[in-house]
Design an enzyme around this catalytic site. Sequence first.
Site, mmCIF file in Angstrom:
data_model
loop_
_atom_site.group_PDB
_atom_site.id
_atom_site.type_symbol
_atom_site.label_atom_id
_atom_site.label_comp_id
_atom_site.label_asym_id
_atom_site.label_seq_id
_atom_site.Cartn_x
_atom_site.Cartn_y
_atom_site.Cartn_z
ATOM 1 N N ASP A 139 0.855 -1.185 0.000
ATOM 2 C CA ASP A 139 0.000 0.000 0.000
ATOM 3 C C ASP A 139 0.895 1.242 0.000
ATOM 4 O OD1 ASP A 139 0.978 0.276 2.625
ATOM 5 O OD2 ASP A 139 -0.890 -0.411 3.541
ATOM 6 N N TYR A 140 0.288 2.413 0.183
ATOM 7 C CA TYR A 140 1.065 3.658 0.131
ATOM 8 C C TYR A 140 2.060 3.807 1.272
ATOM 9 C CZ TYR A 140 -2.083 5.045 -3.567
ATOM 10 O OH TYR A 140 -2.776 5.087 -4.739
#
Length: 163
Positions: free
Chosen positions: A41-42
């Site tokens: 994910d980020y």
Amino acid sequence: MTNDHPDQRQLPSTGAIQNPLQVSPGNWFEYLVRAQPHHTDYAGIVWHGSYLTWMEEARVECLRSIGIEFADLVALGCDLPVVELSIRYHQPIQMGVSAVVRTRMADMEGVRVNWDYQIQSTDGQELFVTARVALVAVDREKGKIMRQLPPAVKEALVKLATP
């Protein structure tokens, strides 16, 4: 990532793997993975669905190691879809970290084949995920559960049976 907060404890293992430290190393097929950017994910933490992909890759490679190519299953008219999944996320894996996906066939119940998984650090010191997946043999043409596994598949799977 370590868990230094005293009120936070590691989750217990799923029922699929009662005590991973007592498992004989010979019963597990090991598949090495590395957390690439597209797995995360980020925040650079592996996305939960990436673990499922790694588990399937490990299972397919395990089957290939005993002579069952997935393309051969398709040619036999047999598919092995996932019908049940239990997964426990113990701690996250960060981008760039390598891990070992360990899998073994736990048992066969007719046309149902149960698989256990552990995803852990390459040194075996950290446990990231434990899981159990159930597959059922389906006739690809009829779209129905088979009455029995094709003999060649059953014979090969017997090689993986855990004691």
